[in-house]
Design a protein around this motif. Sequence first.
Motif, PDB file in Angstrom:
ATOM      1  N   VAL A 273       0.868  -1.173   0.000  1.00 47.38           N
ATOM      2  CA  VAL A 273       0.000   0.000   0.000  1.00 47.38           C
ATOM      3  C   VAL A 273       0.909   1.228   0.000  1.00 47.38           C
ATOM      4  O   VAL A 273       1.521   1.557   1.020  1.00 47.38           O
ATOM      5  CB  VAL A 273      -0.923   0.018   1.231  1.00 47.38           C
ATOM      6  CG1 VAL A 273      -1.893   1.202   1.138  1.00 47.38           C
ATOM      7  CG2 VAL A 273      -1.692  -1.295   1.343  1.00 47.38           C
ATOM      8  N   PRO A 274       1.026   1.924  -1.116  1.00 46.31           N
ATOM      9  CA  PRO A 274       1.978   3.049  -1.207  1.00 46.31           C
ATOM     10  C   PRO A 274       1.589   4.203  -0.278  1.00 46.31           C
ATOM     11  O   PRO A 274       0.409   4.481  -0.059  1.00 46.31           O
ATOM     12  CB  PRO A 274       1.877   3.472  -2.677  1.00 46.31           C
ATOM     13  CG  PRO A 274       1.285   2.297  -3.394  1.00 46.31           C
ATOM     14  CD  PRO A 274       0.366   1.644  -2.413  1.00 46.31           C
ATOM     15  N   GLY A 275       2.620   4.847   0.271  1.00 40.08           N
ATOM     16  CA  GLY A 275       2.426   6.077   1.026  1.00 40.08           C
ATOM     17  C   GLY A 275       1.826   5.925   2.402  1.00 40.08           C
ATOM     18  O   GLY A 275       1.411   6.910   3.015  1.00 40.08           O
ATOM     19  N   GLU A 276       1.780   4.711   2.949  1.00 43.37           N
ATOM     20  CA  GLU A 276       1.207   4.500   4.281  1.00 43.37           C
ATOM     21  C   GLU A 276       2.261   4.027   5.282  1.00 43.37           C
ATOM     22  O   GLU A 276       1.933   3.438   6.306  1.00 43.37           O
ATOM     23  CB  GLU A 276       0.055   3.492   4.209  1.00 43.37           C
ATOM     24  CG  GLU A 276      -1.175   3.995   3.495  1.00 43.37           C
ATOM     25  CD  GLU A 276      -1.874   5.128   4.236  1.00 43.37           C
ATOM     26  OE1 GLU A 276      -1.529   5.387   5.407  1.00 43.37           O
ATOM     27  OE2 GLU A 276      -2.774   5.750   3.643  1.00 43.37           O
ATOM     28  N   GLY A 277       3.531   4.314   4.983  1.00 40.26           N
ATOM     29  CA  GLY A 277       4.601   3.934   5.893  1.00 40.26           C
ATOM     30  C   GLY A 277       5.052   5.094   6.762  1.00 40.26           C
ATOM     31  O   GLY A 277       4.275   5.987   7.106  1.00 40.26           O
ATOM     32  N   MET A 278       6.341   5.117   7.091  1.00 45.55           N
ATOM     33  CA  MET A 278       6.917   6.169   7.925  1.00 45.55           C
ATOM     34  C   MET A 278       7.294   7.376   7.077  1.00 45.55           C
ATOM     35  O   MET A 278       7.655   7.228   5.898  1.00 45.55           O
ATOM     36  CB  MET A 278       8.171   5.643   8.623  1.00 45.55           C
ATOM     37  CG  MET A 278       7.911   4.549   9.642  1.00 45.55           C
ATOM     38  SD  MET A 278       7.028   5.141  11.102  1.00 45.55           S
ATOM     39  CE  MET A 278       8.281   6.174  11.858  1.00 45.55           C
ATOM     40  N   PRO A 279       7.235   8.584   7.662  1.00 41.47           N
ATOM     41  CA  PRO A 279       7.712   9.757   6.917  1.00 41.47           C
ATOM     42  C   PRO A 279       9.222   9.707   6.734  1.00 41.47           C
ATOM     43  O   PRO A 279       9.945   9.109   7.541  1.00 41.47           O
ATOM     44  CB  PRO A 279       7.298  10.933   7.820  1.00 41.47           C
ATOM     45  CG  PRO A 279       7.181  10.345   9.178  1.00 41.47           C
ATOM     46  CD  PRO A 279       6.733   8.925   9.001  1.00 41.47           C
TER      47      PRO A 279
END
Length: 316
Positions: A273-279
């Motif tokens: 799921v892209p973009g749902e990890g750590m900043p």
Amino acid sequence: MGRDYYASLEINRSATDADIKKAYRRLALKFHPQSNRNPGSEERFIELAEAYDVLSDLRKKATYDTFGEEGLKGGIPPEIAANGAWSSGYVYHGNPDKTFRQFFGGDNPFADFCTQDGNEVDINFGGLRGRGVRKQDPPIERDLHLALEDLFYGCTKKIKISRRVMNEDGHTSSIKDKILTITVKPGWNEGTRITFQKEGDQDPNNIPADIIFIVRQKPHPRFTRQNADLTYTAHISLEMALTGFAVEVETLDGRLLNIPVNDIVHPEYSKVVPGEGMPLSSHPSTKGDLIIQFKTLYPEKLTPEKRQLLKQALTM
């Protein structure tokens, strides 16, 4: 009348563990033979070490408070001992330097007061006898344990340290507390180092050490982390693995993601799921990915009828 360990540390019997540590630190530095050459200082240093060894240990302290030095060193019969009291005779190991090193965690404030040829340097408020060469003490490293949420949002941590600071006369020193403030940025990784320059113990002959905090990430109940990516493990049935389903994942910021999985989930399958990890610490508005891994739970038994139906379904 037995020895008064509280009087040795110049505290009263209501002193807390923090009070005991503070008193020992102050007096041990004051009467250490390398900083105090006055008659009686060595005996006083030994007395302080034994007092701290007893009062800093809950079991020894409980026995001493109840039965005094005689009970502590003579031993308490098991039928009388209670509440974790010391039941065998206490004998101090007799090495005050060992107690001193254990207290300072190996950061012996006097470890560097020797010349390169091994001769002892006079530090009794007299300094380096004309040498005038100052070197910086080795850095002091400490772990900074942070929750994954702290590293996701960023936060501010305040840490109190106790250190020796020079008094106005430039020769004597005292112990003072100081608050160090760490501004944790979103996306910091395990191993990030935060340096406070020259915040170690002050000394007229040496440059204070740098204090370095090293980020250590606490385990998280839902996610594991690899750089900017987060991994989540979902447990599913064999039916779900073969026929499709939707998995719900609660994010670090409290949102509930409903993610459909229409593929057949085989042992090496994962859903990204892209973009749902750590900043990213360099670009906090950009985030890594959420990687969903699956653990398929197989049935322990099948009836002959279900086994036959499954064979028919898989061979069609």
